[in-house]
Design a protein around this motif. Structure first.
Motif, PDB file in Angstrom:
ATOM      1  N   LEU A 424      45.088  57.641-105.724  1.00  0.00           N
ATOM      2  CA  LEU A 424      46.169  58.414-105.412  1.00  0.00           C
ATOM      3  C   LEU A 424      45.836  59.930-106.240  1.00  0.00           C
ATOM      4  O   LEU A 424      45.999  61.100-105.767  1.00  0.00           O
ATOM      5  N   LEU A 425      45.389  59.785-107.347  1.00  0.00           N
ATOM      6  CA  LEU A 425      45.365  61.013-108.237  1.00  0.00           C
ATOM      7  C   LEU A 425      43.950  61.810-107.587  1.00  0.00           C
ATOM      8  O   LEU A 425      44.120  63.176-107.604  1.00  0.00           O
ATOM      9  N   LEU A 426      43.057  61.156-107.129  1.00  0.00           N
ATOM     10  CA  LEU A 426      41.888  61.746-106.437  1.00  0.00           C
ATOM     11  C   LEU A 426      42.717  62.505-105.151  1.00  0.00           C
ATOM     12  O   LEU A 426      42.175  63.741-104.892  1.00  0.00           O
ATOM     13  N   ARG A 427      43.360  61.649-104.417  1.00  0.00           N
ATOM     14  CA  ARG A 427      43.785  62.460-103.154  1.00  0.00           C
ATOM     15  C   ARG A 427      44.599  63.524-103.571  1.00  0.00           C
ATOM     16  O   ARG A 427      44.737  64.752-102.786  1.00  0.00           O
ATOM     17  N   LEU A 428      45.553  63.581-104.446  1.00  0.00           N
ATOM     18  CA  LEU A 428      46.417  64.761-104.867  1.00  0.00           C
ATOM     19  C   LEU A 428      45.581  65.931-105.541  1.00  0.00           C
ATOM     20  O   LEU A 428      46.216  67.088-105.469  1.00  0.00           O
ATOM     21  N   ARG A 429      44.460  65.705-106.083  1.00  0.00           N
ATOM     22  CA  ARG A 429      43.600  66.590-106.853  1.00  0.00           C
ATOM     23  C   ARG A 429      42.835  67.494-105.690  1.00  0.00           C
ATOM     24  O   ARG A 429      42.775  68.728-105.838  1.00  0.00           O
ATOM     25  N   PHE A 430      42.124  66.623-104.600  1.00  0.00           N
ATOM     26  CA  PHE A 430      41.237  67.262-104.208  1.00  0.00           C
ATOM     27  C   PHE A 430      41.848  67.863-102.491  1.00  0.00           C
ATOM     28  O   PHE A 430      41.299  68.414-101.865  1.00  0.00           O
ATOM     29  N   ALA A 431      43.090  66.954-102.369  1.00  0.00           N
ATOM     30  CA  ALA A 431      43.572  67.027-100.917  1.00  0.00           C
ATOM     31  C   ALA A 431      44.944  66.877-101.040  1.00  0.00           C
ATOM     32  O   ALA A 431      45.950  66.204-100.499  1.00  0.00           O
ATOM     33  N   PRO A 432      45.650  67.918-101.754  1.00  0.00           N
ATOM     34  CA  PRO A 432      47.173  67.995-101.984  1.00  0.00           C
ATOM     35  C   PRO A 432      47.968  68.357-100.723  1.00  0.00           C
ATOM     36  O   PRO A 432      47.568  68.820 -99.624  1.00  0.00           O
ATOM     37  N   PRO A 433      49.054  67.789-100.727  1.00  0.00           N
ATOM     38  CA  PRO A 433      50.030  67.680 -99.337  1.00  0.00           C
ATOM     39  C   PRO A 433      50.394  69.288 -99.203  1.00  0.00           C
ATOM     40  O   PRO A 433      50.478  69.821-100.323  1.00  0.00           O
ATOM     41  N   LEU A 439      56.560  65.152 -98.841  1.00  0.00           N
ATOM     42  CA  LEU A 439      55.517  64.649 -99.811  1.00  0.00           C
ATOM     43  C   LEU A 439      55.490  65.865-100.772  1.00  0.00           C
ATOM     44  O   LEU A 439      55.272  65.432-102.167  1.00  0.00           O
ATOM     45  N   GLY A 440      55.015  66.824-100.341  1.00  0.00           N
ATOM     46  CA  GLY A 440      54.791  67.920-101.310  1.00  0.00           C
ATOM     47  C   GLY A 440      55.809  68.141-102.231  1.00  0.00           C
ATOM     48  O   GLY A 440      55.619  68.557-103.265  1.00  0.00           O
ATOM     49  N   ARG A 441      57.058  68.514-101.616  1.00  0.00           N
ATOM     50  CA  ARG A 441      58.237  68.640-102.608  1.00  0.00           C
ATOM     51  C   ARG A 441      58.379  67.639-103.613  1.00  0.00           C
ATOM     52  O   ARG A 441      58.553  67.636-104.728  1.00  0.00           O
ATOM     53  N   VAL A 442      58.150  66.325-103.291  1.00  0.00           N
ATOM     54  CA  VAL A 442      58.334  65.173-104.182  1.00  0.00           C
ATOM     55  C   VAL A 442      57.114  65.235-105.287  1.00  0.00           C
ATOM     56  O   VAL A 442      57.523  64.888-106.251  1.00  0.00           O
ATOM     57  N   VAL A 443      55.807  65.416-104.950  1.00  0.00           N
ATOM     58  CA  VAL A 443      54.915  65.731-105.791  1.00  0.00           C
ATOM     59  C   VAL A 443      55.199  66.670-106.764  1.00  0.00           C
ATOM     60  O   VAL A 443      54.933  66.705-108.086  1.00  0.00           O
ATOM     61  N   GLU A 444      55.465  67.761-106.246  1.00  0.00           N
ATOM     62  CA  GLU A 444      55.894  68.962-107.117  1.00  0.00           C
ATOM     63  C   GLU A 444      56.950  68.673-108.323  1.00  0.00           C
ATOM     64  O   GLU A 444      56.813  68.948-109.349  1.00  0.00           O
ATOM     65  N   GLY A 445      58.069  68.084-107.562  1.00  0.00           N
ATOM     66  CA  GLY A 445      59.249  67.757-108.630  1.00  0.00           C
ATOM     67  C   GLY A 445      58.729  66.540-109.802  1.00  0.00           C
ATOM     68  O   GLY A 445      59.121  66.852-110.761  1.00  0.00           O
ATOM     69  N   THR A 446      57.751  65.787-109.166  1.00  0.00           N
ATOM     70  CA  THR A 446      57.171  64.728-110.233  1.00  0.00           C
ATOM     71  C   THR A 446      56.361  65.715-111.430  1.00  0.00           C
ATOM     72  O   THR A 446      56.532  65.249-112.523  1.00  0.00           O
ATOM     73  N   ARG A 447      55.419  66.250-110.638  1.00  0.00           N
ATOM     74  CA  ARG A 447      54.627  67.160-111.832  1.00  0.00           C
ATOM     75  C   ARG A 447      55.358  67.933-112.751  1.00  0.00           C
ATOM     76  O   ARG A 447      55.112  67.984-113.940  1.00  0.00           O
TER      77      ARG A 447
END
Length: 564
Positions: A424-433, A439-447
Motif C-alpha cells: 500500500l505504501l509503495l502504491r501510494l508513493r509511486f502511483a497515487p490516486p 480515494l484521493g480525498r481519503v488519502v489526502e485527509g489521512t496524510r
C-alpha cells in the motif's frame, strides 16, 4: 403483541374481529368460569399425587390462577360467540399441563417419566384445538392468542426443566424466542405486522417441542443434548429470521438498521449461552461474585484514563482537518460515544454520532475521517504491541507455549499484514490516486491528519498510554478473580481477546470477547471458568467506566431545558 406468528402446529387463523358485544358472549364466559376451578383443582391434585412439595404446588397453582384471570378478561373482549367451543377447552387442558410442569420446576425438577408423559399428551393435543375451532366455526382472535401463549409458556417451562438436565442452562435458549420477539416488537413496532401462513413454521415449532421433551431424558449424553439444542436453535433462528425479513419488507426502509441491531442482540445472547455452557458458567459466576473490589476499582480507573487519552488523541487528529476541539469537549464527546458503543449493538454507533456532532466545523467527510483515523491509530498501536510481544514470547525460552497451528496462523497473518502495508505504501508513493477521486480525498485527509507538525509524536504517545491502560485494566480484572496474568500474556494474549470485540456482530463485544477469552486465556494457565469470569468482569467494568456519559446526557438535556 398483535402478532405475526401462528401457534405451533395448529394453523388456527388470527381473526381481526373487534370487541364483541358482552351480551352475546356472556354464555361463553359463564361456561369458562367453572372450567377454571376444575383446572386449578386438577393441577393441585396432580402435583400433590406426585409427591411434590406443597409450596411448589401452591406457587404453580397461583400462576395458573393469574393466567386464567387474564384469559377470562381476553375471552370477554375478543371471543365474539355465545359458545365457548371445544378448541378453548382443549387449550385449557394444555394450560393445566403447563401448570403441572411448573410445579415440578418449582420443586427443583426430577420426575422425568411424569414430565415426558404429560408433555407428550400436551403435544398430541396441540393441533386439535385449531381443527375444532375451524370445524365448529368458532375461530376467534381470543382462541388464536390463547393457543399461542399456552404454546409459548409450554416451551419456556420445558426449556427451564431441560436446563436442569444434561444440556445445562444452554437449553433455556429454546424457550426464549417467542418472548424475545415480543420484547423486540415493543421497541420496533413494525414487528407487529402479519405474516403469510407457512408450513415450515408449524413443522419447526413442533420440532422445538419434540426436542424439549427429548432433553428431559436424564440418560441423554451431554454432547448429544447440546447438539440437539444447537440444531433446534438454528432452526428457530431461521424460522424467525424468515418472518422478520418478511415483516421488514412490508415495513419502510428505516426498519433495516433496526433488523440488524436486533440480530446482533440475539446473536450476543446465543454466543453467551454457548460460552456459559462450555466454560462452566455457574463456576464463573461464583468466581465473579467473590472478585476483589479493589482490583476492579483499579480497572475502572484505568479504563477511564484510557477514554481520556483516546479523546485527546482524537482532538490531536482532528485539528489538522479544521476541527477545533477543546480538551474538555473532546473528552465529553468520547465518554458519550463509549457509553453508546458499550450498550448498543455494533460497537461503532457512538463513534458515528460523535463524528456527526462535530461536522459543523468542517464537512461530514472530514469529521468521519478524523474519527476513523483516530480509531485506526489506536488499533495499529494495539497490533504493534501484540506483534512485538508475540515474537518475544515465541522466541524466548519459558515463554507462552503457543500451539503449533495457532502460532503458525498468527505468524502468517502478521506477515500478510506487513506485506499488505508495504504494498500500500509503495502504491501510494509511486502511483497515487487522482486528487479529485474519492480515494484521493481519503488519502489526502489521512496524510494531513498524520503528517501535520507535532501530530504524529502526540498520537504515538497518547496511543501508547491508552494501549497500556486497556491492557492493564484487563490484567486487573484477572487479578480480581484470583487468576493473575504473567506479563507476557498481558501483552501477547490479551490483545487477541480485545481484537475479537472489533467484530460488529454483538452488543458491546459481549459474547465474542468471552468466547475468545475462554479459547485463549488457558494459554496463560487460567481455567475456562476463570477466563470467562475475567472477560465478564472486564465487560462490566468497561460499562461502569462509560457511565460518565450518562451524566453528560443529563447535563445536556438540562442545558437545553433551561436555555430560553
Amino acid at each position: 403483541m398483535t402478532v405475526a406468528r401462528e401457534s405451533a402446529a395448529t394453523g388456527a387463523p388470527h381473526t381481526t374481529a373487534g370487541r364483541p358485544d358482552t351480551a352475546e358472549n356472556r354464555p361463553a364466559v359463564t361456561r369458562f368460569t367453572p372450567l377454571t376451578f376444575i383446572c386449578v383443582g386438577v393441577a393441585l391434585a396432580s402435583g400433590l399425587a406426585l409427591g411434590l412439595p406443597l409450596p411448589a404446588v401452591l406457587a404453580a397453582a397461583s400462576a395458573l390462577v393469574l393466567a386464567l384471570v387474564g384469559a377470562a378478561v381476553a375471552l370477554a373482549r375478543h371471543h365474539p360467540y355465545a359458545r365457548l367451543g371445544g378448541a378453548n377447552v382443549v387449550t385449557l387442558i394444555r394450560l393445566t399441563v403447563v401448570a403441572f410442569l411448573l410445579a415440578v420446576l418449582f420443586a427443583g425438577g426430577g420426575h422425568p417419566v411424569a414430565v415426558i408423559a404429560v408433555s407428550i399428551v400436551a403435544l398430541s393435543l396441540d393441533g386439535v384445538d385449531g381443527y375444532l375451532a375451524r370445524r365448529q366455526g368458532l375461530s376467534s382472535r381470543f382462541g388464536a392468542g390463547f393457543d399461542m401463549e399456552v404454546d409459548s409458556a409450554f416451551a419456556l417451562v420445558l426449556a427451564l426443566l431441560a436446563g436442569l438436565g444434561p444440556a445445562g442452562p444452554l437449553a433455556i435458549v429454546l424457550g426464549l424466542p417467542r418472548y424475545l420477539f415480543g420484547a423486540a416488537a415493543l421497541a420496533y413496532p413494525w414487528l407487529n405486522g402479519s405474516t403469510a401462513p407457512r408450513y415450515s413454521r408449524k413443522v419447526i415449532c413442533v420440532l422445538q417441542l419434540i426436542a424439549l421433551i427429548a432433553l428431559q431424558l436424564p440418560v441423554l449424553p451431554a454432547p448429544a443434548a447440546i447438539a440437539i439444542v444447537i440444531v433446534t436453535a438454528g432452526l428457530l433462528a431461521w424460522s424467525f429470521g424468515v418472518d422478520i425479513r418478511e415483516l421488514r419488507q412490508n415495513a419502510d426502509a428505516s426498519a433495516r438498521p433496526a433488523l440488524i441491531r436486533l440480530g446482533q442482540a440475539l446473536l450476543t445472547v446465543l454466543i453467551l449461552a454457548i460460552v456459559w455452557q462450555v466454560a462452566g458458567g455457574a463456576e464463573a459466576l461464583d468466581i465473579l461474585l467473590t472478585a476483589n473490589p479493589w482490583w476492579l476499582l483499579a480497572a475502572v480507573v484505568l479504563l477511564v484514563t484510557h477514554t481520556v487519552l483516546s479523546a485527546l488523541r482524537w482532538r490531536v487528529t482532528a485539528a489538522p482537518l479544521g476541527i477545533d476541539l477543546t480538551g474538555a469537549h473532546a473528552i465529553r464527546e468520547y465518554f458519550l460515544a463509549q457509553l453508546v458503543n458499550t450498550t448498543l449493538p455494533g460497537g461503532v454507533v457512538g463513534d458515528a454520532a460523535r463524528a456527526a456532532r462535530t461536522r459543523h466545523q468542517a464537512s461530514l467527510s472530514r469529521s468521519v475521517g478524523a474519527v476513523v483515523v483516530e480509531r485506526g491509530v489506536g488499533q495499529v498501536a494495539l497490533l504493534t504491541v501484540f506483534a512485538v510481544a508475540f515474537v518475544a514470547t515465541l522466541l524466548a525460552p519459558g515463554g507462552i507455549d503457543w500451539p503449533a497451528p495457532l502460532g503458525a496462523g498468527i505468524s502468517a497473518a502478521l506477515l500478510a499484514l506487513t506485506a499488505a502495508a508495504l504494498v500500500l505504501l509503495l502504491r501510494l508513493r509511486f502511483a497515487p490516486p487522482a486528487p479529485e477521486s474519492r480515494l484521493g480525498r481519503v488519502v489526502e485527509g489521512t496524510r494531513r491528519s498524520l503528517a501535520a507538525p507535532g501530530v504524529l509524536p502526540a498520537q504515538l504517545l497518547l496511543s501508547g498510554g491508552a494501549t497500556v491502560c486497556i491492557l492493564a485494566a484487563f490484567a486487573c480484572c484477572a487479578a480480581a478473580v484470583g487468576a493473575p496474568l504473567p506479563l507476557g500474556a498481558v501483552f501477547a494474549v490479551v490483545p487477541l481477546v480485545l481484537f475479537a470485540m472489533v467484530l460488529p456482530i454483538s452488543v458491546g463485544g459481549w459474547g465474542v470477547r468471552e468466547g475468545a477469552a475462554v479459547a485463549l486465556l488457558p494459554l496463560a494457565a487460567l481455567t475456562t471458568a476463570q477466563a470467562f469470569a475475567t472477560s465478564a468482569a472486564f465487560g462490566l467494568m468497561a460499562l461502569v467506566a462509560s457511565l460518565p456519559g450518562l451524566a453528560l446526557v443529563w447535563t445536556r438535556r438540562r442545558t437545553l431545558e433551561t436555555t430560553p
